[in-house]
Design an enzyme around this catalytic site. Structure first.
Site, PDB file in Angstrom:
ATOM      1  N   LYS A   1     -46.299  15.244 -26.116  1.00  0.00           N
ATOM      2  CA  LYS A   1     -46.284  16.052 -27.339  1.00  0.00           C
ATOM      3  C   LYS A   1     -44.871  16.156 -27.922  1.00  0.00           C
ATOM      4  O   LYS A   1     -43.895  16.193 -27.201  1.00  0.00           O
ATOM      5  CB  LYS A   1     -46.787  17.461 -27.023  1.00  0.00           C
ATOM      6  CG  LYS A   1     -48.247  17.562 -26.638  1.00  0.00           C
ATOM      7  CD  LYS A   1     -48.610  19.031 -26.489  1.00  0.00           C
ATOM      8  CE  LYS A   1     -49.768  19.244 -25.530  1.00  0.00           C
ATOM      9  NZ  LYS A   1     -49.740  20.577 -24.908  1.00  0.00           N
TER      10      LYS A   1
ATOM     11  N   ARG B   1     -59.041  33.269 -22.445  1.00  0.00           N
ATOM     12  CA  ARG B   1     -59.374  33.953 -23.688  1.00  0.00           C
ATOM     13  C   ARG B   1     -60.847  34.009 -24.019  1.00  0.00           C
ATOM     14  O   ARG B   1     -61.333  34.958 -24.630  1.00  0.00           O
ATOM     15  CB  ARG B   1     -58.655  33.266 -24.846  1.00  0.00           C
ATOM     16  CG  ARG B   1     -57.258  33.764 -25.063  1.00  0.00           C
ATOM     17  CD  ARG B   1     -56.697  33.107 -26.275  1.00  0.00           C
ATOM     18  NE  ARG B   1     -57.022  31.704 -26.215  1.00  0.00           N
ATOM     19  CZ  ARG B   1     -56.145  30.721 -26.139  1.00  0.00           C
ATOM     20  NH1 ARG B   1     -54.876  30.993 -26.144  1.00  0.00           N
ATOM     21  NH2 ARG B   1     -56.537  29.481 -26.065  1.00  0.00           N
TER      22      ARG B   1
ATOM     23  N   SER C   1     -50.241  29.350 -29.033  1.00  0.00           N
ATOM     24  CA  SER C   1     -49.067  28.663 -29.573  1.00  0.00           C
ATOM     25  C   SER C   1     -49.429  27.735 -30.726  1.00  0.00           C
ATOM     26  O   SER C   1     -48.685  27.641 -31.707  1.00  0.00           O
ATOM     27  CB  SER C   1     -48.375  27.856 -28.467  1.00  0.00           C
ATOM     28  OG  SER C   1     -47.894  28.710 -27.467  1.00  0.00           O
TER      29      SER C   1
ATOM     30  N   HIS D   1     -48.739  35.196 -24.084  1.00  0.00           N
ATOM     31  CA  HIS D   1     -48.105  34.731 -22.846  1.00  0.00           C
ATOM     32  C   HIS D   1     -47.371  35.881 -22.148  1.00  0.00           C
ATOM     33  O   HIS D   1     -47.478  36.056 -20.936  1.00  0.00           O
ATOM     34  CB  HIS D   1     -47.060  33.647 -23.154  1.00  0.00           C
ATOM     35  CG  HIS D   1     -47.608  32.365 -23.637  1.00  0.00           C
ATOM     36  ND1 HIS D   1     -47.098  31.707 -24.734  1.00  0.00           N
ATOM     37  CD2 HIS D   1     -48.624  31.588 -23.186  1.00  0.00           C
ATOM     38  CE1 HIS D   1     -47.775  30.583 -24.923  1.00  0.00           C
ATOM     39  NE2 HIS D   1     -48.710  30.484 -24.002  1.00  0.00           N
TER      40      HIS D   1
END
Lengths: 157, 157, 157, 157, 157, 157
Positions: free
Chosen positions: F40, F89, F127, F16
């Protein structure tokens, strides 16, 4: 040729309707089947989704709306349906759908699978997006038919 | 519903025939159209490929074999064909095919596209593989119909 | 276990050598085989590539360098090799390699395929990149072993 | 060479067994390790899965079944295992697995990763599919070994 | 921030222009650079492409059009450009572009790469499609700016 | 140009921070916005994540840290932000991000999207990986800045 468009349809979107309408122009008879999924907490009940789909698809005389708690392959066998029609949006979707298709063929050798590539304008419309927008009180009328956006508004009151 | 299965078919493989036969059971009338491609040096001439496809597909009364030097979208318009059927083998294939479909829709708004996922047993069969095997004198009879493997043998003598 | 690492190796890169060295630590005996490809105009001849690989891999007593104009599946059968080892860099690569593996298995049922994911530092090194850099007179010593970069310099003079 | 095939194995499928058997023919010694995952509600307990795998793999003298609540990279270090073997089914799988492999290498620099492409006939078999079929009372004997389908039947009574 | 949009631009399409215009609104100064590629037989010469881009982009005071036979990484270093901007259409494209970006960073550590996802309406427009349509005498005015379609017509006469 | 880097940042990782720092060198002003997600169960509260990001990014005078329970498209409209910056990614990531971008553009026509390909060394840092490692008491200091690893240690005591 009798075909089946299975799905969660929670809620039905313009993307779903585009696939169903294209299926209705390609094939003689289209079963639109709401698959009950006991695991998810839905926005609309199965029965509500069936009613909403019926309202949206009333003008199509060769479209029949139903629901099932059975596997797609079993429902098809019982109703003598030989083809499953699915919309595909991108390559990740394709990997998922083709695996599902192969698994269903193992369960019912007589099934064939037809993939309709999403129309460009509906490529990014999916029910999970619509549900997230609803949660943030965003107007979703550009993603769902008017029948659905009204049903959502009623639900929110 | 009249549909078209366009392709290079150089040579036709068992994978092509699987897609064509499934199309012939899904739709009323299937045009199998050999697209001439002036850039590639083919194994078989366009006319030979048309003849080979006719031999392989003779038993299917609703399949018509033709060739064209036109764009697929133009051929479809001239012959009043509303649907293109294409086999898709994997996600890379899907990316390629869906882009081609979108481009063709821009050229002919009345065209719809139907993708048939390759049957598991034909997923890896493609003409370029067959041509490479032929170049190494490998027997290709498990990848192509017998009519084709004989034509290849005649060619090699 | 006897394995084979086939490739064009034109030129061999640090990425190739990483895969070969990992194969040499995983398996008893590694055949590194330069596949002749009559269609491409190579940077190095097949024989030069064999010599360069031998120089780079001299310290590995369980690595044997060879070349072939046969199919990989045929070479493996003749040399009693049961496993092909291939490096894979990304998902597009994977689609290509898994299709090739399935095709080779049809030609030689006793073959198994092992994919080694590229080490992060070599993930982007490929021979075509090296050739393009050479064409622009860019120093490629970070992509290839010193033996290779010297051979390239000699070639350019 | 000592290798490890980690997984949830809930339940073990014919696809898992194919990967394990291929690993057992490629490498000297294979640890099959059930990774405990506290988050999911499993079909079989960890201990049951270990027992089922032992029954299915009893004939392989170089296969050892175990379980762990540790990370894969930690288990490998403690047991002096240098290689993780994973089956890969398609390109989405590959993206996921290669990322996991890179992460594990950061935790244990001595680990190498070997990917075995799924055999065509097991490409679509995955535990989540089997669990879903069980939930619908569908016979899963074509996806799992007989030991497993019997254990499932006992569980359902 | 000075950025570079490199490409073949043979011919420039509406998709290219969309990327360039978005870059021109994001960054202070945009170099649009026609990369000469000695291997391909182009539709327009490098000089013609530079002229066409200049005509299409005349209204943008922060856009400068140039050409180079150098590598992109070298051109950037010489002109003190720190960022390369590339349009990306789908996941296959992404794999290709990210590999190219990593390779260029190895050649010029000060370069950063910015990817702009294609606007939905230009996602399927690429120069190779336009060239193929031209070859079939299809009107390409919906894919390229009017300056370009006129230049193509002149070329065809 | 004012841009926004939205995310969950639970916890912020070196990946990040790499994206944020690159954004801060590319654009005049960067809003880093923690998106609250009611569904979450987070490792850190929204407020803690804001504080951690502020500590990690204190040296960047053109970076402002905030949080929101709104949609990204709404936050951008309210704060007059024209560009969303996201790290990507791999190709699966790209499919997901480009779909999200198209959906957000439908909600806010003035938004543009910029994708930064992950730097090679941070490509596998996410994460969810960090949270899983923490759960297994693995040292995560190579994946997160020291401020974060200390905060995690405090949390675990």
């Amino acid at each position: 040729m009798k075909v089946m468009v299975p799905g969660s349809f929670d809620p039905p979107t313009n993307g779903h309707l585009d696939i169903i309408k294209r299926a209705a122009s390609l094939f003689d008879y289209v079963y639109v089947v709401v698959a009950q999924n006991s695991l998810k907490k839905p926005l609309f009940t199965t029965q509500e989704r069936v009613e909403l789909l019926k309202e949206c698809l009333g003008e199509f005389s060769n479209v029949y709306v139903d629901s099932t708690s059975d596997l797609v392959a079993s429902y098809a066998r019982e109703h003598n349906i030989g083809v499953i029609v699915r919309g595909v949006r991108n390559s990740s979707d394709y990997d998922y759908e083709s695996e599902l298709a192969s698994a269903n063929k193992l369960l019912n050798y007589n099934l064939d699978f037809v993939f309709l590539p999403s129309s460009e304008e509906y490529r990014i419309v999916r029910s999970s997006l619509v549900r997230e927008l609803i949660q943030h009180n965003v107007n979703v009328s550009q993603f769902v038919p008017i029948t659905i956006s009204e049903a959502i508004r009623n639900k929110q009151q």
